[in-house]
Design a protein around this motif. Structure first.
Motif, PDB file in Angstrom:
ATOM      1  N   TYR A  93      -5.438   6.941   9.813  1.00  0.00           N
ATOM      2  CA  TYR A  93      -5.594   6.260   8.529  1.00  0.00           C
ATOM      3  C   TYR A  93      -6.840   5.392   8.630  1.00  0.00           C
ATOM      4  O   TYR A  93      -6.968   4.595   9.554  1.00  0.00           O
ATOM      5  CB  TYR A  93      -4.368   5.386   8.242  1.00  0.00           C
ATOM      6  CG  TYR A  93      -3.091   6.173   8.224  1.00  0.00           C
ATOM      7  CD1 TYR A  93      -2.689   6.847   7.079  1.00  0.00           C
ATOM      8  CD2 TYR A  93      -2.283   6.267   9.364  1.00  0.00           C
ATOM      9  CE1 TYR A  93      -1.516   7.588   7.064  1.00  0.00           C
ATOM     10  CE2 TYR A  93      -1.115   7.000   9.351  1.00  0.00           C
ATOM     11  CZ  TYR A  93      -0.734   7.655   8.204  1.00  0.00           C
ATOM     12  OH  TYR A  93       0.423   8.385   8.193  1.00  0.00           O
TER      13      TYR A  93
ATOM     14  N   THR B 297       0.860  -1.188   0.000  1.00  0.00           N
ATOM     15  CA  THR B 297       0.000   0.000   0.000  1.00  0.00           C
ATOM     16  C   THR B 297       0.893   1.234   0.000  1.00  0.00           C
ATOM     17  O   THR B 297       2.090   1.149   0.271  1.00  0.00           O
ATOM     18  CB  THR B 297      -0.927   0.046   1.237  1.00  0.00           C
ATOM     19  OG1 THR B 297      -0.123   0.059   2.421  1.00  0.00           O
ATOM     20  CG2 THR B 297      -1.882  -1.148   1.266  1.00  0.00           C
TER      21      THR B 297
ATOM     22  N   TYR C 231      -9.518   8.379   3.010  1.00  0.00           N
ATOM     23  CA  TYR C 231      -8.366   7.525   3.267  1.00  0.00           C
ATOM     24  C   TYR C 231      -7.695   7.848   4.594  1.00  0.00           C
ATOM     25  O   TYR C 231      -7.155   6.968   5.250  1.00  0.00           O
ATOM     26  CB  TYR C 231      -7.359   7.619   2.114  1.00  0.00           C
ATOM     27  CG  TYR C 231      -7.910   6.991   0.863  1.00  0.00           C
ATOM     28  CD1 TYR C 231      -7.850   5.618   0.672  1.00  0.00           C
ATOM     29  CD2 TYR C 231      -8.549   7.762  -0.098  1.00  0.00           C
ATOM     30  CE1 TYR C 231      -8.403   5.026  -0.459  1.00  0.00           C
ATOM     31  CE2 TYR C 231      -9.092   7.183  -1.227  1.00  0.00           C
ATOM     32  CZ  TYR C 231      -9.028   5.818  -1.393  1.00  0.00           C
ATOM     33  OH  TYR C 231      -9.583   5.239  -2.506  1.00  0.00           O
TER      34      TYR C 231
ATOM     35  N   GLY D 223      -6.660   1.743   3.375  1.00  0.00           N
ATOM     36  CA  GLY D 223      -5.408   1.604   2.652  1.00  0.00           C
ATOM     37  C   GLY D 223      -5.483   2.302   1.298  1.00  0.00           C
ATOM     38  O   GLY D 223      -6.494   2.228   0.602  1.00  0.00           O
TER      39      GLY D 223
END
Length: 182
Positions: free
Chosen positions: A127, A90, A166, A130
């Motif tokens: 986060y 990622t 994201y 991914g």
């Protein structure tokens, strides 16, 4: 509601126009003291977007670009590429964090009066999904929450053209008198 591919096309077109203007200007680097003397942070950021003064070299290094600025707001767009990936497959969290930090810091920068500067004291990134290079572009929009004489806070979100979130981040910046150029 706009289709994601139409949104992506619009994003890429806006980026191409700005990159063309920036490439015709001084490029990445540092502004000379006389170029920014007496300017507010917003005026400096606007001059950068007009390619009158250099832009930050990190943007070229990490494949992102400043698209828009306004009072208390900065919008960046990035291209997540294979060279930004971590060993797990990622896009590295540091790439996303740098893009968010740029949007946060520049949103604060737009609030600086002449002679004032800032530095990041704290950066917090969450986060939530991914990020892969197949997401051709992402945008980080920073917005100031508070800007005082000593502290400023801001928040930012990193989203794809389909609206997928994201990551999101906050910052606290120390605000101080800018050092005199030597």
């Amino acid at each position: 509601m706009t289709e994601p591919h139409a949104t992506l096309d619009a994003w890429i077109a806006q980026e191409a126009e700005i990159v063309q203007r920036l490439d015709a200007g001084p490029g990445p680097g540092l502004a000379r003291p006389e170029q920014i003397a007496g300017k507010t942070g917003l005026e400096m950021m606007q001059a950068m977007l007009r390619a009158e003064i250099p832009y930050a070299a990190i943007a070229k290094t990490l494949d992102f670009v400043l698209l828009e600025v306004g009072p208390g707001r900065a919008l960046f767009q990035g291209t997540p590429l294979a060279q930004h990936m971590n060993p797990l497959g990622t896009v590295h969290g540091g790439w996303a964090a740098t893009l968010l930090d740029s949007a946060l810091g520049c949103s604060v920068h737009t609030m600086m009066p002449p002679g004032r500067a800032y530095t990041t004291a704290e950066l917090s990134v969450n986060y939530v999904k991914g990020l892969m290079p197949k997401v051709q572009r992402v945008r980080a929009e920073g917005k100031v929450i508070h800007c005082g004489r000593q502290l400023a806070t801001a928040e930012a979100r990193l989203v794809g053209p389909d609206g997928t979130l994201y990551a999101h981040a906050t910052t606290t910046c120390l605000v101080f008198e800018a050092p005199s150029p030597r």
